[in-house]
Structures are given as structure tokens and as C-alpha cells.
Design an enzyme around this catalytic site. Sequence first.
Site, PDB file in Angstrom:
ATOM      1  CG  HIS A  62      -2.119  -0.904   1.045  1.00  0.00           C
ATOM      2  ND1 HIS A  62      -3.409  -0.493   1.261  1.00  0.00           N
ATOM      3  CD2 HIS A  62      -2.203  -2.201   0.675  1.00  0.00           C
ATOM      4  CE1 HIS A  62      -4.240  -1.490   1.033  1.00  0.00           C
ATOM      5  NE2 HIS A  62      -3.522  -2.542   0.686  1.00  0.00           N
ATOM      6  N   GLY A  83       6.072   6.691  -4.010  1.00  0.00           N
ATOM      7  CA  GLY A  83       6.173   5.245  -3.874  1.00  0.00           C
ATOM      8  C   GLY A  83       6.549   4.804  -2.469  1.00  0.00           C
ATOM      9  CG  ASP A  85       7.116   8.215   0.101  1.00  0.00           C
ATOM     10  OD1 ASP A  85       6.236   7.408   0.460  1.00  0.00           O
ATOM     11  OD2 ASP A  85       6.859   9.361  -0.329  1.00  0.00           O
ATOM     12  CG  HIS A 194      -3.941 -12.202  -1.405  1.00  0.00           C
ATOM     13  ND1 HIS A 194      -4.857 -11.842  -2.375  1.00  0.00           N
ATOM     14  CD2 HIS A 194      -3.457 -11.030  -0.905  1.00  0.00           C
ATOM     15  CE1 HIS A 194      -4.919 -10.516  -2.458  1.00  0.00           C
ATOM     16  NE2 HIS A 194      -4.083 -10.008  -1.579  1.00  0.00           N
ATOM     17  CB  SER A 195      -0.740 -18.248   0.150  1.00  0.00           C
ATOM     18  OG  SER A 195       0.599 -17.853   0.369  1.00  0.00           O
ATOM     19  CB  THR A 214      -2.473 -24.459   4.092  1.00  0.00           C
ATOM     20  OG1 THR A 214      -2.220 -23.861   2.817  1.00  0.00           O
ATOM     21  CG2 THR A 214      -3.068 -25.831   3.898  1.00  0.00           C
ATOM     22  CB  ILE A 217       2.017 -22.472   4.582  1.00  0.00           C
ATOM     23  CG1 ILE A 217       2.106 -23.097   5.976  1.00  0.00           C
ATOM     24  CG2 ILE A 217       2.998 -23.155   3.647  1.00  0.00           C
ATOM     25  CD1 ILE A 217       1.796 -24.581   6.008  1.00  0.00           C
ATOM     26  CG  ASP A 219       0.507 -23.107   0.055  1.00  0.00           C
ATOM     27  OD1 ASP A 219      -0.214 -22.168  -0.317  1.00  0.00           O
ATOM     28  OD2 ASP A 219       0.099 -24.029   0.774  1.00  0.00           O
TER      29      ASP A 219
END
Length: 312
Positions: A62, A83, A85, A194-195, A214, A217, A219
Site C-alpha cells: 500500500h 512510492g 517512501d 494472500h496465501s 493452509t 504458509i 504456497d
Amino acid sequence: MKFSTLSTFSLVYITTVATTAASSSNGQCAVWYKVLNDIQTNLFEGGKCGDDAHDALRLSFHDAIGYSPKMFNSKPPQFGGNGADGSLIKFASTELNYHANNGLEEIVGDLRNLADKYKVSYGDIIQFAAAVSVGNCQGGPSSRVPFMAGRPDATQAAPDLLVPEPFDSVEKMLARVGDAGLSPEELVDLLASHSVGDQEHIDPSIPGTPFDTTPSILDTKFYRDTLVPGHIWPGDGQYTGEAKSPTPGQFRLQSDVALAFHPRTILHWISLALGGQDRMASRFATAMGKMALLGQNPKILYDCSAVIPVPK
């Protein structure tokens, strides 16, 4: 299957890291070992891949994506952000009011306190915390996520509406990240985060619901699962930005599903779903390293990657 080639920005980044790697052992990086001990002990609860680690990853994107050359080049020119910063910390009173930044209040406050304590820049502390958090999560890349230090302080708040939202169309998301300097493939690479994450504010009926069955982790299962058609709402119904899930207790973003099946991104999405853990983790680390330099001048930064723990 065709994959994206290295951009000029990537080549600059790789060259800079190669030529400044020796600086990682000098006095400029010494403070980061102190920050590492503090952040692992007190913020990440002994090096866990928990809620604060997830929030640190989200904050890094973000803050960094708040950069728009298109705005700088408009007529009349507009300020397009700088960016990665640290403006999301320095100008928190402004940027935390942006809709896309909902839920970042606690991690912003925690990292502000750490940066002030050790007298490091807000831009650096954000990207450092994110790189460390990846090392705390199982399934991370076999090598460290790069960490370049020395970002100057933000001069003003990034404009609103630069962070893609889960209800945005694929075309809008790709145009936004493309303006900032990321390719469609790199956006998909970054979604590996997101995993290990969960949602808190999109569906208030099920706060803390993970994106992956899961959680914690890193993956390829996240990419495979998103290709499975959803048929249930995990909470009490549909909320803006939410899509149906195939599994109870699993949350799915509308934007993830859209990217998984869009003609411009589906082939790369499938390649991460089926290409193996090492390939996915490596691409994620590379994309994070590039993202952490958006809006920054690599020539004035120095390499402190050696401070980052090797992922579990």
C-alpha cells in the site's frame, strides 16, 4: 507459455544490488540488526507468521504503490506520490482515511514507534518489516527477500485512489500497477502474499478469515484453489469485493478470481499454480524487491539484505 522479460527497471535494480552487496557488512546496516531483534521479539511475537506479519506485508504494498508517473506527466502536472517512501506512516492522518488503507492503523503505529526509536526512515522500516515477515512464514523463497536501506523521508502524502481495490476491474488494476512500474505478471506474483493473509474488514461477519485453507504458509495452493469455482458465501452473504468460495472458512477476493481467469493473466496464474513451490517463491521475492524500490532512486540506497532472516 510466454513469460514477461526483465524491464529496464529490473535491470537497474539487479545491477545496483550486485554493485552494492559489499556494503551489507558495513556500519550503515548495523542498526538493522537491532531493529530485527526488536521487531521479531516484540512485534512478530518471537518470529511468528501472525497477524502483524500479514499486516506488514499488506502495508509494504500500500505504501509502495502510491506512485504515479502518469500524474506527474499530466497537464498541468500533479503530485503522484513517491512510492515506497513511508508516506503512509509520516502522513498517516491523511492516508489512513483512504478507503483502501482501512485496517492498517495498528501496524502503522507500531512501525512508527520502531522507526522513531532507532532513528530510521519510515520508508525503510515498512519494507524491512515486510521482508522480515516473509522470512517468518513457511514456504518462503530459498534466498532472502532483498532489503535496500537509505530511503529519504516522504515529503507529502501520496494521493488517494492509487491502491487497487478488490472490487476494481482487471483492466483498472493492471493500468494502475502498470503506471507505477509493475507488469501484470508481477502483480500476480505479489498475490502469493494472500496465501498467508486473512481479511478483517471486507466481510465483517467473519473477521480474520484466511484466503487459503493452509494459512501462514506461502504456497502455490492459493493459486490452485482460486481456480476452483466457488459456490458458498463464507459469511452471512455477499459484501463488496467478496466472491464465493469453494470451502467453508475460506475467504476469496473478487479481484483474485478476476485475475485468475482474465485473458491477460490466466496463463501466468496457472503457471504459478502448477509450476512448483520454488518457482512461485522465487518470483514473489523478485517482485517484492522491485516493488520496494517504486518511486525510489536505487543509486542512493545501500544493500542490507544480509540482515533479513532466511525464510523457513
